[in-house]
Design an enzyme around this catalytic site. Structure first.
Site, PDB file in Angstrom:
ATOM      1  N   LYS A   1       6.114 -15.514   6.387  1.00 27.64           N
ATOM      2  CA  LYS A   1       4.982 -15.577   5.459  1.00 27.64           C
ATOM      3  C   LYS A   1       5.280 -16.475   4.253  1.00 27.64           C
ATOM      4  CE  LYS A   1       3.127 -10.965   6.618  1.00 27.64           C
ATOM      5  NZ  LYS A   1       2.567  -9.711   6.032  1.00 27.64           N
TER       6      LYS A   1
ATOM      7  N   TYR B   1      -6.307 -11.702  10.987  1.00 30.65           N
ATOM      8  CA  TYR B   1      -6.156 -10.319  10.526  1.00 30.65           C
ATOM      9  C   TYR B   1      -7.457  -9.528  10.622  1.00 30.65           C
ATOM     10  CZ  TYR B   1      -1.362 -10.606   8.700  1.00 30.65           C
ATOM     11  OH  TYR B   1       0.002 -10.681   8.575  1.00 30.65           O
TER      12      TYR B   1
ATOM     13  N   PHE C   1      -7.278  -3.827   1.263  1.00 32.42           N
ATOM     14  CA  PHE C   1      -6.362  -4.913   0.906  1.00 32.42           C
ATOM     15  C   PHE C   1      -6.638  -6.207   1.671  1.00 32.42           C
ATOM     16  CE2 PHE C   1      -4.343  -2.263   4.185  1.00 32.42           C
ATOM     17  CZ  PHE C   1      -4.051  -3.198   5.162  1.00 32.42           C
TER      18      PHE C   1
ATOM     19  N   ARG D   1      10.084  -5.780  15.708  1.00 34.49           N
ATOM     20  CA  ARG D   1       9.605  -4.790  14.730  1.00 34.49           C
ATOM     21  C   ARG D   1      10.782  -4.056  14.093  1.00 34.49           C
ATOM     22  NH1 ARG D   1       4.165  -4.975  13.166  1.00 34.49           N
ATOM     23  NH2 ARG D   1       4.697  -2.943  12.305  1.00 34.49           N
TER      24      ARG D   1
ATOM     25  N   THR E   1       6.543  -1.681   6.990  1.00 37.05           N
ATOM     26  CA  THR E   1       5.580  -2.565   6.325  1.00 37.05           C
ATOM     27  C   THR E   1       5.861  -2.700   4.833  1.00 37.05           C
ATOM     28  OG1 THR E   1       3.935  -1.866   7.954  1.00 37.05           O
ATOM     29  CG2 THR E   1       3.109  -2.953   5.961  1.00 37.05           C
TER      30      THR E   1
ATOM     31  N   ARG F   1      12.565  -7.034   5.926  1.00 38.04           N
ATOM     32  CA  ARG F   1      11.687  -6.673   4.806  1.00 38.04           C
ATOM     33  C   ARG F   1      12.452  -5.998   3.675  1.00 38.04           C
ATOM     34  NH1 ARG F   1       6.446  -4.899   8.493  1.00 38.04           N
ATOM     35  NH2 ARG F   1       5.267  -6.852   8.220  1.00 38.04           N
TER      36      ARG F   1
ATOM     37  N   ASN G   1       5.673  -9.281   2.185  1.00 39.55           N
ATOM     38  CA  ASN G   1       6.750  -8.612   2.922  1.00 39.55           C
ATOM     39  C   ASN G   1       7.405  -9.534   3.958  1.00 39.55           C
ATOM     40  OD1 ASN G   1       4.661  -8.602   4.736  1.00 39.55           O
ATOM     41  ND2 ASN G   1       4.613  -6.395   5.055  1.00 39.55           N
TER      42      ASN G   1
ATOM     43  N   HIS H   1       5.527 -11.289   9.686  1.00 40.49           N
ATOM     44  CA  HIS H   1       4.585 -10.596  10.557  1.00 40.49           C
ATOM     45  C   HIS H   1       5.203 -10.530  11.946  1.00 40.49           C
ATOM     46  CE1 HIS H   1       0.939  -9.621  12.868  1.00 40.49           C
ATOM     47  NE2 HIS H   1       1.403 -10.498  13.748  1.00 40.49           N
TER      48      HIS H   1
ATOM     49  N   GLU I   1      -2.156 -13.010  19.949  1.00 34.57           N
ATOM     50  CA  GLU I   1      -1.684 -13.725  18.756  1.00 34.57           C
ATOM     51  C   GLU I   1      -0.949 -15.009  19.130  1.00 34.57           C
ATOM     52  OE1 GLU I   1      -1.217  -9.659  16.040  1.00 34.57           O
ATOM     53  OE2 GLU I   1       0.545 -10.886  16.456  1.00 34.57           O
TER      54      GLU I   1
END
Ligand code: IDP
Ligand code: MG
Length: 140
Positions: free
Chosen positions: A11, A51, A59, A87, A93, A104, A114, A117, A128
């Protein structure tokens, strides 16, 4: 165990701090091969589309804004149980709740910023990956 592919995004908060190399090193050390990768800047409609499952969340606006705040690195990771493995490497998250040693925990600035993704299911991974890459872009 099955070899899977998952979509990862480094990100804007992480590209801004030049963390791409450190994050990629973690993927590779964990046996996830980077089989496609591209640096790009999302436009607002693209972030909203990506998203869209979160469109009703409070948010959503901030999330899309933060994803457009700078360059992202979109990538396909391939390996045994790649979706779950990624993950695990990412952590929870909210960086404040993430386990020690996760991306993270070590790099995330906040729940919005964070750092990464990762797809959360095989169905979402397929969708995706297809949003960003054609099959010919993915070299296993
Ligand atoms: P994930 O990235 O761990 O899969 P999701 O629930 O899919 O988490 O949420 C997508 C992204 O939206 C998160 O990575 C985070 O940046 C942001 N987000 C999730 N929950 C909140 C929240 O309560 N406040 C602000 N941002 C949030
Ligand atoms: Mg998610």
């Amino acid at each position: 165990m099955a070899v899977e592919r998952t979509l990862s995004i480094i990100k804007p908060d992480a590209t801004r701090r030049s963390l791409t190399g450190q994050i990629n090193a973690r993927f590779e050390a964990a046996g996830l091969r980077i089989v496609a990768q591209r640096r790009l800047r999302l436009m607002r409609p693209q972030a909203e589309r990506f998203y869209r499952v979160h469109a009703e969340r409070s948010f959503f606006g901030e999330l899309c804004e933060s994803m457009c705040a700078g360059p992202v690195v979109v990538q396909v990771l391939e390996g045994e149980n790649a979706i779950k493995r990624n993950r695990e490497l990412m952590g929870a998250t909210n960086p404040a709740n993430a386990a020690p040693g996760t991306i993270r925990k070590d790099f995330g600035e906040s729940i919005e910023a964070n750092s990464v993704h990762g797809s959360d299911s095989s169905e979402n991974a397929r969708e995706e990956i297809g949003y960003f890459f054609a099959e010919i872009d993915i070299v296993g």
